[in-house]
Write a protein that holds these residues in place. Structure first.
Motif, PDB file in Angstrom:
ATOM      1  N   UNK A 218       1.501   9.288 -10.542  1.00  0.00           N
ATOM      2  CA  UNK A 218       2.815   9.180  -9.926  1.00  0.00           C
ATOM      3  C   UNK A 218       2.829   8.272  -8.711  1.00  0.00           C
ATOM      4  N   UNK A 219       1.638   7.976  -8.183  1.00  0.00           N
ATOM      5  CA  UNK A 219       1.528   7.158  -6.975  1.00  0.00           C
ATOM      6  C   UNK A 219       0.674   5.914  -7.208  1.00  0.00           C
ATOM      7  N   UNK A 220       0.460   5.560  -8.473  1.00  0.00           N
ATOM      8  CA  UNK A 220      -0.414   4.445  -8.823  1.00  0.00           C
ATOM      9  C   UNK A 220      -0.010   3.135  -8.152  1.00  0.00           C
ATOM     10  N   UNK A 221       1.266   2.951  -7.884  1.00  0.00           N
ATOM     11  CA  UNK A 221       1.745   1.717  -7.266  1.00  0.00           C
ATOM     12  C   UNK A 221       1.147   1.508  -5.866  1.00  0.00           C
ATOM     13  N   UNK A 222       0.587   2.554  -5.258  1.00  0.00           N
ATOM     14  CA  UNK A 222      -0.004   2.436  -3.920  1.00  0.00           C
ATOM     15  C   UNK A 222      -1.405   1.830  -3.930  1.00  0.00           C
ATOM     16  N   UNK A 223      -2.036   1.762  -5.103  1.00  0.00           N
ATOM     17  CA  UNK A 223      -3.363   1.144  -5.171  1.00  0.00           C
ATOM     18  C   UNK A 223      -3.247  -0.304  -4.676  1.00  0.00           C
ATOM     19  N   UNK A 224      -4.240  -0.757  -3.917  1.00  0.00           N
ATOM     20  CA  UNK A 224      -4.266  -2.122  -3.370  1.00  0.00           C
ATOM     21  C   UNK A 224      -3.149  -2.386  -2.367  1.00  0.00           C
ATOM     22  N   UNK A 225      -2.673  -1.333  -1.715  1.00  0.00           N
ATOM     23  CA  UNK A 225      -1.677  -1.466  -0.645  1.00  0.00           C
ATOM     24  C   UNK A 225      -2.169  -0.730   0.598  1.00  0.00           C
TER      25      UNK A 225
ATOM     26  N   UNK B 213       5.790   2.453   4.974  1.00  0.00           N
ATOM     27  CA  UNK B 213       5.835   1.200   4.227  1.00  0.00           C
ATOM     28  C   UNK B 213       4.419   0.788   3.834  1.00  0.00           C
ATOM     29  N   UNK B 214       4.228   0.530   2.529  1.00  0.00           N
ATOM     30  CA  UNK B 214       2.937   0.093   1.985  1.00  0.00           C
ATOM     31  C   UNK B 214       3.054  -1.356   1.553  1.00  0.00           C
ATOM     32  N   UNK B 215       2.121  -2.173   2.027  1.00  0.00           N
ATOM     33  CA  UNK B 215       2.142  -3.611   1.804  1.00  0.00           C
ATOM     34  C   UNK B 215       0.880  -4.033   1.061  1.00  0.00           C
ATOM     35  N   UNK B 216       0.945  -5.094   0.251  1.00  0.00           N
ATOM     36  CA  UNK B 216      -0.237  -5.511  -0.503  1.00  0.00           C
ATOM     37  C   UNK B 216      -1.377  -5.951   0.421  1.00  0.00           C
ATOM     38  N   UNK B 217      -2.579  -5.499   0.118  1.00  0.00           N
ATOM     39  CA  UNK B 217      -3.741  -5.908   0.901  1.00  0.00           C
ATOM     40  C   UNK B 217      -3.822  -7.430   0.944  1.00  0.00           C
ATOM     41  N   UNK B 218      -3.546  -8.084  -0.183  1.00  0.00           N
ATOM     42  CA  UNK B 218      -3.631  -9.537  -0.262  1.00  0.00           C
ATOM     43  C   UNK B 218      -2.613 -10.279   0.576  1.00  0.00           C
TER      44      UNK B 218
ATOM     45  N   UNK C 236      -4.833   1.406   9.926  1.00  0.00           N
ATOM     46  CA  UNK C 236      -4.252   1.239   8.600  1.00  0.00           C
ATOM     47  C   UNK C 236      -4.927   2.165   7.617  1.00  0.00           C
ATOM     48  N   UNK C 237      -4.219   2.487   6.542  1.00  0.00           N
ATOM     49  CA  UNK C 237      -4.803   3.349   5.521  1.00  0.00           C
ATOM     50  C   UNK C 237      -4.190   3.020   4.162  1.00  0.00           C
ATOM     51  N   UNK C 238      -4.905   3.417   3.124  1.00  0.00           N
ATOM     52  CA  UNK C 238      -4.419   3.205   1.773  1.00  0.00           C
ATOM     53  C   UNK C 238      -5.075   4.176   0.816  1.00  0.00           C
ATOM     54  N   UNK C 239      -4.615   4.141  -0.412  1.00  0.00           N
ATOM     55  CA  UNK C 239      -5.102   5.036  -1.465  1.00  0.00           C
ATOM     56  C   UNK C 239      -5.668   4.182  -2.602  1.00  0.00           C
ATOM     57  N   UNK C 240      -6.972   3.916  -2.594  1.00  0.00           N
ATOM     58  CA  UNK C 240      -7.544   3.033  -3.621  1.00  0.00           C
ATOM     59  C   UNK C 240      -7.447   3.595  -5.032  1.00  0.00           C
TER      60      UNK C 240
END
Length: 165
Positions: A111-118, A59-64, A102-106
């Motif tokens: 295909x995975x752009x929605x993960x930016x800022x999560x 599950x990826x959640x918004x950083x904000x 925690x980790x994320x993909x800046x």
């Protein structure tokens, strides 16, 4: 090692063996909450999950959406052949700090752009993580970050003997 036999799937459940490779990213209509040190550090319904063969959802959640001061960028990185280069975060709450929890993909790959800022969080490092009020169980093994709920059946990558799956 050959692929294991999928566990039986009951109505309303998903088998991780039906998830694709490369992974699929999808928004979900769920509420996710994370508690660390007795403090709720995130409670949001802006949720995206990544589904990959043999893994429970990540599950990826918004950083904000995280409480102020609960995420601090830290050293180190890793690379996923599908999502790209990951950065890590120390996760803090209630006076506790969990290094690299925690980790994320800046800058995710196409295909995975929605993960930016999560950010995704290792459930095993937190006091409690929930999806729609259900407490999750961390994916087995020390490397993987999937969250197991009653709606997901395995067997799951990370159990002993699963390295070759």
């Amino acid at each position: 090692m050959p692929r294991p036999h999928a566990d039986p799937v009951a109505p309303g459940q998903e088998s991780v063996w039906d998830y694709p490779r490369p992974p699929r990213v999808e928004p979900v209509a769920s509420r996710v909450s994370i508690v660390l040190g007795g403090q709720v550090i995130v409670d949001t319904d802006d949720v995206v999950r990544v589904l990959e063969t043999s893994h429970p959802p990540v599950y990826y959640l918004p950083i904000g959406a995280f409480a102020d001061g609960s995420l601090a960028p830290t050293t180190g990185s890793s690379v996923c052949e599908f999502k790209g280069a990951a950065r890590y975060f120390d996760v803090a709450g209630g006076g506790l700090v969990r290094p690299r929890a925690g980790w994320g993909y800046p800058h995710p790959l196409p295909g995975y752009e929605v993960l930016a800022d999560r950010v995704a969080v290792y459930a095993r490092e937190m006091d409690r993580c929930t999806v729609d009020g259900e407490t999750v169980t961390p994916q087995p093994g020390g490397f993987y970050g999937g969250w197991v709920t009653s709606a997901i059946v395995g067997p799951f990558k990370g159990v002993p003997g699963s390295m070759g799956w």
